[in-house]
Design an enzyme around this catalytic site. Structure first.
Site, PDB file in Angstrom:
ATOM      1  N   HIS A 239     -12.429  -3.828  -6.561  1.00 27.85           N
ATOM      2  CA  HIS A 239     -12.058  -3.759  -4.840  1.00 27.85           C
ATOM      3  C   HIS A 239     -13.066  -3.315  -4.144  1.00 27.85           C
ATOM      4  O   HIS A 239     -13.135  -2.225  -3.754  1.00 27.85           O
ATOM      5  CB  HIS A 239     -10.826  -2.869  -4.772  1.00 27.85           C
ATOM      6  CG  HIS A 239     -10.819  -1.659  -5.719  1.00 27.85           C
ATOM      7  ND1 HIS A 239     -11.726  -0.694  -6.214  1.00 27.85           N
ATOM      8  CD2 HIS A 239      -9.771  -0.983  -6.351  1.00 27.85           C
ATOM      9  CE1 HIS A 239     -11.480   0.130  -6.626  1.00 27.85           C
ATOM     10  NE2 HIS A 239     -10.289   0.161  -6.668  1.00 27.85           N
ATOM     11  N   ASP A 310      -4.830  -5.015  -6.497  1.00 32.02           N
ATOM     12  CA  ASP A 310      -4.778  -3.463  -6.685  1.00 32.02           C
ATOM     13  C   ASP A 310      -3.477  -2.931  -6.682  1.00 32.02           C
ATOM     14  O   ASP A 310      -3.197  -1.937  -6.031  1.00 32.02           O
ATOM     15  CB  ASP A 310      -5.873  -2.776  -6.018  1.00 32.02           C
ATOM     16  CG  ASP A 310      -6.100  -1.521  -6.616  1.00 32.02           C
ATOM     17  OD1 ASP A 310      -5.789  -0.923  -7.386  1.00 32.02           O
ATOM     18  OD2 ASP A 310      -6.502  -0.358  -5.709  1.00 32.02           O
TER      19      ASP A 310
END
Ligand code: DOR
Length: 461
Positions: A239, A310
């Site tokens: 991320h 995520d």
């Protein structure tokens, strides 16, 4: 009722491995794709082979999404999510495989804990699964030997307890030992600690992005990159959230390094705190519109390789406390594909690029054999999507146990109509078949390049 062993998907716009579309048919047999052609003659069902024909007129057929970063909370945190509810949400979202993170209770830091997760998943997961092994300061032998796993997860920051590995000596010994993939959550814990003190007493959740600022992310990404270069160690940056990190990789990205971005870091920014408060709180935090734009460009240019959600659910009750007592994280597996396909339909990228980032490139990055392409011999993990209609993201329709989304009220197209896992229809126009089970993913040698699946930069624009 006997389940069909063959599917014949007819009249679909099929995304081919070269990024082009073929209008035609796809035939599967048991778990595999056996034929892709403009027209396939039906083979009548026999005593041993039952064929189901699916009319996909007006729909687009894509390889199933592989979500390479999710937190599904089982074991130990099942009040937020569990492997059954999360995999139902995956099936609805067109996610046919996932890679899950080790911050469960107990932590996934040993073979025993990994085996336990694999067994739980075999019992209850509707889609395919893989689990990271988490690094602590002192589990090197587990990190070297645990199997099967996509790789080692290191929380360089934004974590507490044994999973926080923020000391240079501990990081160095992990990078120096073995050769399996290391995936890093790159935020500098020393800087976060210091800034938490500076901002102590502030309860506006927007301050979260100031405490865990761009510099905190950049410092950790720089260190991970430096260690990866020193040991020529396969590194994946999870991320990635800042323009500074994207610029760093643009200047200096060794061939053995990959990076991912989440839909929320592309599509949401600090303005979201005013609208959805702590539901916008995650780690690494949401950034500025400038960061959104630079991350998009990095993705289009192949500096960022793929997309992960995520998915990190917390209950509304937990999220309704006052910052900083609120947990960080947001769900994502049900909305990631329509979010990205809506961007494609608005001309921000192509459908082929979105699918490449969400499936093909992930299979390549983690060396997952026979996933991420619609071609004979590949696994029949597929999603049929509808790009003709728009629908709102509605809380009542979500299957994730946490029951909310940061994208509620967004009007999206490209919603999955049907999801197929290993040749079995697991989701069909709003209905789940909860009898379907996925399989444990395997992680092997690089293979798909040889079969002609293009890298991002070669995918049709
Ligand atoms: O916001 C986040 N929440 N980021 C992470 O990396 C962990 C996650 C969680 O597990 O809640």
């Amino acid at each position: 009722m006997t389940s069909p062993t063959c599917l014949l998907i007819r009249h679909a716009q099929i995304l081919l491995p070269n990024g082009e579309f073929l209008f035609g048919d796809v035939q599967t047999h048991e778990r595999k794709i056996v034929q892709v052609a403009p027209h396939i003659s039906a083979t009548p069902s026999t005593e041993t082979t039952l064929t189901r024909e699916i009319d996909a007129d007006g729909l687009i057929l894509l390889p199933g999404v592989i979500d390479p970063q999710v937190h599904f909370r089982e074991p130990g945190l099942e009040h937020k999510e569990d492997l059954f509810t999360a995999s139902c949400a995956c099936a609805k979202g067109g996610v046919t495989s996932f890679l899950e993170m080790p911050n469960t209770r107990p932590l996934t830091t040993t073979q025993l804990a990994l085996d336990d997760k694999l067994k739980r998943a075999a019992d209850k997961c509707l889609v395919n699964y893989g689990f990271f092994i988490g690094a602590t300061g002192d589990n090197l032998s587990d990190l070297l030997q645990a199997t099967p796993t996509p790789g080692i997860k290191i929380f360089m920051g934004s974590m507490h307890g044994p999973l926080l590995v923020d000391q240079a000596t501990a990081l160095e010994s992990i990078f120096a030992s073995g050769d399996r993939l290391i995936a890093v959550h790159a935020e500098d814990q020393a800087r976060i600690r210091q800034r938490r003190q500076e901002f102590a007493g502030r309860t506006d959740p927007a301050v979260h992005s100031q405490i865990q600022d761009n510099q905190a992310a950049l410092l950790a990404t720089e260190l991970a990159l430096q260690l990866s270069k020193k040991y020529q160690r396969r590194l994946h940056i999870l991320h990635m959230s800042t323009a500074e990190e994207a610029d760093l990789l643009r200047r200096d990205k060794p061939s053995w390094v990959t990076a991912e971005v989440t839909p929320q870091h592309l599509l949401l920014n600090v303005d979201a705190y005013a609208k959805i408060g702590t539901l916008a709180q995650m780690n690494p935090p949401l950034r500025s519109p400038h960061d959104n734009a630079v991350l998009w460009q990095a993705l289009l240019d192949g500096i960022i390789d793929f997309i992960a959600t995520d998915h990190a659910p917390h209950t509304l009750e937990e999220k309704s406390q006052e910052y900083p007592n609120t947990p960080s994280g947001m769900p994502g597996v049900e909305t990631s594909l329509p979010l990205m396909l809506t961007q494609a339909s608005q001309g921000r990228c192509t459908i082929a690029q979105a699918s490449h980032w969400m499936s093909t490139a992930v299979a390549q990055g983690y060396n997952i054999p026979y996933k991420g392409a619609i071609a004979p011999g590949y696994d029949a993990d597929l999603v049929l999507v509808d790009l003709n209609t728009y629908r709102l993201v509605r809380r009542e329709e979500l299957l994730t146990k946490c029951g909310w989304s940061p994208f509620e009220g967004w009007n999206l197209t490209g919603w999955p109509v049907m999801t197929i896992v290993g040749g079995q229809v697991v989701y069909d126009r709003g209905k789940l078949d909860t009898r379907v089970r996925g399989q444990a993913l395997t992680f092997g040698e690089a293979f798909s390049v040889a079969l002609g699946v293009p890298r991002t930069k070669d995918v049709g624009r």
